[in-house]
Design a protein around this motif. Sequence first.
Motif, PDB file in Angstrom:
ATOM      1  N   HIS A 178       0.631  -1.250   0.060  1.00  0.00           N
ATOM      2  CA  HIS A 178      -0.015   0.126  -0.085  1.00  0.00           C
ATOM      3  C   HIS A 178       0.847   1.351   0.219  1.00  0.00           C
ATOM      4  N   ASP A 179       2.033   1.160  -0.457  1.00  0.00           N
ATOM      5  CA  ASP A 179       3.020   2.359  -0.175  1.00  0.00           C
ATOM      6  C   ASP A 179       3.275   2.837  -1.859  1.00  0.00           C
ATOM      7  N   ARG A 180       2.874   4.023  -2.185  1.00  0.00           N
ATOM      8  CA  ARG A 180       2.961   4.512  -3.303  1.00  0.00           C
ATOM      9  C   ARG A 180       4.564   4.530  -3.758  1.00  0.00           C
ATOM     10  N   ALA A 181       5.114   5.281  -3.015  1.00  0.00           N
ATOM     11  CA  ALA A 181       6.824   5.515  -2.967  1.00  0.00           C
ATOM     12  C   ALA A 181       7.337   4.140  -3.288  1.00  0.00           C
ATOM     13  N   VAL A 182       7.148   3.139  -2.491  1.00  0.00           N
ATOM     14  CA  VAL A 182       7.859   2.030  -2.797  1.00  0.00           C
ATOM     15  C   VAL A 182       7.666   1.369  -3.996  1.00  0.00           C
ATOM     16  N   SER A 183       6.271   1.028  -4.374  1.00  0.00           N
ATOM     17  CA  SER A 183       5.692   0.691  -5.591  1.00  0.00           C
ATOM     18  C   SER A 183       6.573   1.525  -6.848  1.00  0.00           C
ATOM     19  N   GLU A 184       6.310   2.788  -6.664  1.00  0.00           N
ATOM     20  CA  GLU A 184       7.058   3.577  -7.856  1.00  0.00           C
ATOM     21  C   GLU A 184       8.666   3.546  -7.976  1.00  0.00           C
ATOM     22  N   THR A 185       8.997   3.410  -6.940  1.00  0.00           N
ATOM     23  CA  THR A 185      10.755   3.029  -6.625  1.00  0.00           C
ATOM     24  C   THR A 185      11.255   1.792  -7.253  1.00  0.00           C
ATOM     25  N   ALA A 186      10.144   0.813  -7.015  1.00  0.00           N
ATOM     26  CA  ALA A 186      10.480  -0.549  -7.654  1.00  0.00           C
ATOM     27  C   ALA A 186      10.346  -0.574  -9.214  1.00  0.00           C
ATOM     28  N   ILE A 187       9.332   0.141  -9.928  1.00  0.00           N
ATOM     29  CA  ILE A 187       9.106   0.358 -11.136  1.00  0.00           C
ATOM     30  C   ILE A 187      10.303   0.942 -11.841  1.00  0.00           C
ATOM     31  N   ALA A 188      10.886   2.118 -11.094  1.00  0.00           N
ATOM     32  CA  ALA A 188      11.891   2.899 -11.644  1.00  0.00           C
ATOM     33  C   ALA A 188      13.230   1.916 -11.571  1.00  0.00           C
ATOM     34  N   VAL A 189      13.296   1.125 -10.421  1.00  0.00           N
ATOM     35  CA  VAL A 189      14.570   0.364 -10.628  1.00  0.00           C
ATOM     36  C   VAL A 189      14.351  -0.741 -11.777  1.00  0.00           C
ATOM     37  N   ALA A 190      13.353  -1.208 -11.753  1.00  0.00           N
ATOM     38  CA  ALA A 190      13.027  -2.356 -13.097  1.00  0.00           C
ATOM     39  C   ALA A 190      13.508  -1.600 -14.232  1.00  0.00           C
ATOM     40  N   LEU A 191      13.204  -0.309 -14.476  1.00  0.00           N
ATOM     41  CA  LEU A 191      13.326   0.334 -15.662  1.00  0.00           C
ATOM     42  C   LEU A 191      14.987   0.438 -15.880  1.00  0.00           C
ATOM     43  N   ALA A 192      15.534   0.898 -14.601  1.00  0.00           N
ATOM     44  CA  ALA A 192      16.884   1.158 -14.746  1.00  0.00           C
ATOM     45  C   ALA A 192      17.642  -0.500 -14.955  1.00  0.00           C
ATOM     46  N   ALA A 193      16.975  -1.473 -14.697  1.00  0.00           N
ATOM     47  CA  ALA A 193      17.681  -2.713 -14.805  1.00  0.00           C
ATOM     48  C   ALA A 193      17.413  -3.264 -16.008  1.00  0.00           C
ATOM     49  N   ARG A 194      16.707  -2.938 -16.846  1.00  0.00           N
ATOM     50  CA  ARG A 194      16.714  -3.526 -18.289  1.00  0.00           C
ATOM     51  C   ARG A 194      17.680  -3.393 -19.284  1.00  0.00           C
ATOM     52  N   SER A 195      18.478  -2.215 -19.031  1.00  0.00           N
ATOM     53  CA  SER A 195      19.446  -1.947 -19.962  1.00  0.00           C
ATOM     54  C   SER A 195      20.528  -1.301 -19.454  1.00  0.00           C
ATOM     55  N   GLY A 196      21.764  -0.943 -20.095  1.00  0.00           N
ATOM     56  CA  GLY A 196      22.970  -0.576 -19.565  1.00  0.00           C
ATOM     57  C   GLY A 196      24.161  -1.655 -19.229  1.00  0.00           C
ATOM     58  N   PRO A 197      25.029  -1.202 -18.586  1.00  0.00           N
ATOM     59  CA  PRO A 197      26.239  -1.928 -18.412  1.00  0.00           C
ATOM     60  C   PRO A 197      25.951  -2.892 -17.258  1.00  0.00           C
ATOM     61  N   ALA A 198      25.134  -2.753 -16.555  1.00  0.00           N
ATOM     62  CA  ALA A 198      24.815  -3.682 -15.283  1.00  0.00           C
ATOM     63  C   ALA A 198      23.332  -4.227 -15.632  1.00  0.00           C
ATOM     64  N   ALA A 199      23.083  -4.122 -16.869  1.00  0.00           N
ATOM     65  CA  ALA A 199      21.469  -4.492 -17.267  1.00  0.00           C
ATOM     66  C   ALA A 199      21.305  -6.229 -16.400  1.00  0.00           C
ATOM     67  N   ASP A 200      20.239  -6.226 -16.006  1.00  0.00           N
ATOM     68  CA  ASP A 200      19.647  -7.326 -15.468  1.00  0.00           C
ATOM     69  C   ASP A 200      18.191  -7.714 -15.694  1.00  0.00           C
ATOM     70  N   PRO A 201      17.848  -8.073 -16.921  1.00  0.00           N
ATOM     71  CA  PRO A 201      16.482  -8.227 -17.300  1.00  0.00           C
ATOM     72  C   PRO A 201      15.650  -9.197 -16.307  1.00  0.00           C
ATOM     73  N   ALA A 202      16.621 -10.314 -16.084  1.00  0.00           N
ATOM     74  CA  ALA A 202      15.835 -11.095 -14.894  1.00  0.00           C
ATOM     75  C   ALA A 202      15.294 -10.624 -13.613  1.00  0.00           C
ATOM     76  N   GLN A 203      16.207  -9.869 -13.179  1.00  0.00           N
ATOM     77  CA  GLN A 203      15.921  -9.250 -11.825  1.00  0.00           C
ATOM     78  C   GLN A 203      14.910  -8.092 -11.955  1.00  0.00           C
ATOM     79  N   ALA A 204      14.683  -7.373 -13.122  1.00  0.00           N
ATOM     80  CA  ALA A 204      13.802  -6.361 -13.453  1.00  0.00           C
ATOM     81  C   ALA A 204      12.488  -7.245 -13.604  1.00  0.00           C
ATOM     82  N   ALA A 205      12.328  -8.279 -14.230  1.00  0.00           N
ATOM     83  CA  ALA A 205      11.125  -8.930 -14.514  1.00  0.00           C
ATOM     84  C   ALA A 205      10.645  -9.647 -13.084  1.00  0.00           C
ATOM     85  N   ARG A 206      11.546 -10.072 -12.194  1.00  0.00           N
ATOM     86  CA  ARG A 206      11.174 -10.503 -10.864  1.00  0.00           C
ATOM     87  C   ARG A 206      10.293  -9.393 -10.293  1.00  0.00           C
ATOM     88  N   LEU A 207      10.948  -8.041 -10.327  1.00  0.00           N
ATOM     89  CA  LEU A 207      10.597  -7.127  -9.463  1.00  0.00           C
ATOM     90  C   LEU A 207       9.091  -6.719 -10.346  1.00  0.00           C
TER      91      LEU A 207
END
Length: 182
Positions: A76-105
């Motif tokens: 029920h916390d908007r900030a935590v949920s939106e942070t999780a989405i932002a983290v997943a977006l960051a994890a899908r590309s770049g030098p430390a990309a981790d699409p599996a963790q993004a998908a899990r999140l």
Amino acid sequence: NEPSALRAPLERAVSDANPAARAAAIRGLRGTASVEAMTKLGGIDYQRLMRDPAPAVREAVVSNLLAESSQVYFGHDRAVSETAIAVALAARSGPAADPAQAARLLSEVSTESVGHQAVEELLSLLDGPIDASPPVLRAAVVTALGGVPSTESALVQKRLLEHYRRDSAKEVRRAILEALVR
């Protein structure tokens, strides 16, 4: 003061040379209001921590966010949920990309309290070329969209139906059907 008590583990999470120690420092934040504390302290956030080259650190970030969402705020916390989405977006590309963790999140975080901007960010992931992300990540995006607030449901339903016609991956189509019946 809780935020100041988290300063030392946060500093260790970004500065220790040992990836296992960095991951342990992040795990030490579990069960706290770490997203709120990071916002108050400034400088270090989960998006930054998710760019760590060590898989153990990225796994600790995802586990912390999921635990904070489900066990501290019960989804029920908007900030935590939106942070999780932002983290997943960051994890899908770049030098430390981790699409599996993004998908899990995205598959496991509650999105029932996210705002319109977070929904738009998730929908934007469906707009690109189908082959730009793996099916497991596309399915996770759909799963996250299936739990958004009812005020967003008309737009989400329309976009999911459009995506169903474009995406032939079985796991994505299954996720779309499940999201539509939620």
